[in-house]
Design an enzyme around this catalytic site. Structure first.
Site, PDB file in Angstrom:
ATOM      1  N   ASP A  28     -55.512  44.306  42.302  1.00  0.00           N
ATOM      2  CA  ASP A  28     -54.300  44.299  41.490  1.00  0.00           C
ATOM      3  C   ASP A  28     -54.419  45.265  40.316  1.00  0.00           C
ATOM      4  O   ASP A  28     -55.513  45.606  39.876  1.00  0.00           O
ATOM      5  CB  ASP A  28     -54.030  42.895  40.940  1.00  0.00           C
ATOM      6  CG  ASP A  28     -53.403  41.974  41.976  1.00  0.00           C
ATOM      7  OD1 ASP A  28     -53.303  42.379  43.155  1.00  0.00           O
ATOM      8  OD2 ASP A  28     -53.029  40.850  41.614  1.00  0.00           O
TER       9      ASP A  28
ATOM     10  N   HIS B  19     -59.618  43.098  40.825  1.00  0.00           N
ATOM     11  CA  HIS B  19     -58.892  44.000  39.943  1.00  0.00           C
ATOM     12  C   HIS B  19     -59.628  45.330  39.884  1.00  0.00           C
ATOM     13  O   HIS B  19     -60.859  45.369  39.815  1.00  0.00           O
ATOM     14  CB  HIS B  19     -58.752  43.393  38.548  1.00  0.00           C
ATOM     15  CG  HIS B  19     -57.909  42.165  38.529  1.00  0.00           C
ATOM     16  ND1 HIS B  19     -58.386  40.939  38.934  1.00  0.00           N
ATOM     17  CD2 HIS B  19     -56.602  41.967  38.189  1.00  0.00           C
ATOM     18  CE1 HIS B  19     -57.418  40.031  38.840  1.00  0.00           C
ATOM     19  NE2 HIS B  19     -56.328  40.636  38.389  1.00  0.00           N
TER      20      HIS B  19
END
Length: 419
Positions: free
Chosen positions: A225, A370
């Protein structure tokens, strides 16, 4: 029923009378650009990123940080210019690159973000006016670009006004994403629970939702993400290339707009790019028209960079309502959640990250990481080793759903520094 929902979404966007009644949700006030980002409870301070000091110093340089993934080393420079200096932005950026490479011979690449000094608000604030990715081998190309030439690994904002979505020019949110949060009335929650159960039992897409793949195939999806981030992106893409792993990157539109060359790198290396809204804002509190705009702007940015349609969407924080899902469907997006979140952005430590990853990894799972988490770079080789030990191949969302035979498991020893 779902087609009717999509029609209602667009009716709301156009101000039609058939708009759905908004679902009550907790209030999350929007923040102005440059404000301090909220941090999830339990987050530990990451170890300091080393900084490079130029001698003599350049007054325009706010900082130059550098990191290694054990194989290559990349620097990220932030440059702040006064209004009088903006016309010299190219030359100043190129000077920063050449001086940083000269000062630290171990650097493989320097990524520069140039901002207006007035109004600078950090990475989540107003966009840069210029960005530049400069591998050491491309130094001559950078010099030619600084003299007025073309260079495909540079982006300039001149003549390109940023899109506006009312008060949506918020900072990139960064909060706890360990849970999936549905907001709706009793009947809507029951329907959402039914869809979740059906998706998990059957595996694969169910009514535009994805909670996991088939448990019958030894494949799990690897997702990142908040992409792309300067300095971190080339380090992560290098690790994925060395590990022969494909992934899906859920991209923030404003980040993609300022760093389009990293998005192109993702696609050229066989990865997927998905939609993570334009500003990384929580969608439930927004007016429906603004939520749609957040998704549509990101679709437009990604299509302009890759030339490909966007298939997948992940709501920031896992927060969504029935209207959120209808908005995604109306734009041709399937909403993707996750099964395995080690919470890498909380900096829990290498051992904790490895334990969380190993305990949750399973066939048909979806791993949430991430792209700018420093500790993920440290333990990525361990993640692949755990997956290989379990007989699970990590790949992209699309390949997991397509049922393609994944590539052979890599030799994880090659990910160790020194290879």
């Amino acid at each position: 029923m779902r087609k009717r929902g999509a029609v209602l979404v667009w009716a709301a966007l156009l101000g039609g009378a058939a708009a759905q009644t908004p679902t009550p949700v907790p209030a999350h006030p929007l923040r102005l650009p440059g404000e301090v980002q909220p941090i999830a409870p339990g987050t530990r301070r990451a170890r300091p990123i080393p900084e490079l000091t130029l001698v003599p110093p350049m007054p325009q340089v706010r900082r130059i940080q550098y990191l290694s993934n054990g194989h290559i080393e990349v620097a990220g420079a932030v440059v702040l210019l006064s209004a009088a200096e903006v016309p010299q932005a190219r030359k100043l950026a190129a000077t920063v690159v050449s001086r940083a490479l000269l000062a630290r011979p171990s650097l493989n690449e320097v990524d520069v973000s140039v901002y207006n000094k007035a109004g600078y608000g950090g990475f989540g604030g107003p966009l840069p006016i210029l960005t530049l990715s400069a591998p050491r081998a491309r130094l001559q190309d950078v010099a030619a670009w600084a003299a007025g030439g073309r260079y495909e690994r540079a982006w300039e904002a001149q003549g390109s006004a940023p899109p506006t979505v009312g008060s949506g020019d918020s900072i990139a949110d960064k909060v706890l994403e360990r849970t999936i949060n549905f907001f709706g009335d009793v009947n809507q929650r029951l329907e959402d629970g039914r869809l979740r159960a059906a998706s998990r039992a059957a595996g694969g897409l169910q009514d535009g939702l994805l909670y996991g793949g088939s448990a019958l195939r030894p494949v799990a999806a690897l997702t990142f993400d908040d992409a792309p981030h300067p300095m971190f992106e080339p380090l992560l893409l290098d690790l994925l290339r060395r590990g022969q792993v494909k992934a899906t990157f859920f991209v923030i539109g404003r980040n993609a707009r300022a760093y389009p060359y990293f998005v192109r790198d993702m696609v050229q290396q066989g990865h997927e790019v998905g939609n993570h809204t334009y500003h990384h804002v929580r969608l439930p509190p927004l007016p429906l028209s603004q939520a749609i705009t957040e998704l549509d702007l990101t679709n437009q940015v990604l299509r302009s960079i890759t030339g490909q349609p966007v298939k997948y969407f992940r709501p920031p924080g896992g927060d969504y309502t029935p209207q959120t899902l209808d908005a995604a469907r109306a734009l041709g997006l399937s909403t993707v959640f996750w099964t395995d979140d080690p919470a890498d952005f909380q900096n829990p430590g290498d051992t904790v990250l490895e334990s969380r990853f190993d305990s949750k990894l399973h066939p048909g799972g979806i791993v949430l990481l991430h792209d700018n988490a420093q500790q993920t770079l440290d333990v990525f080789g361990s993640f692949l080793a755990f997956a290989k030990k379990r007989g699970v191949t990590l790949t992209s969302i699309g390949e997991m759903l397509a049922g393609k035979r994944p590539p052979a498991a890599p030799d994880v020893d090659k990910l160790a520094p020194g290879h």
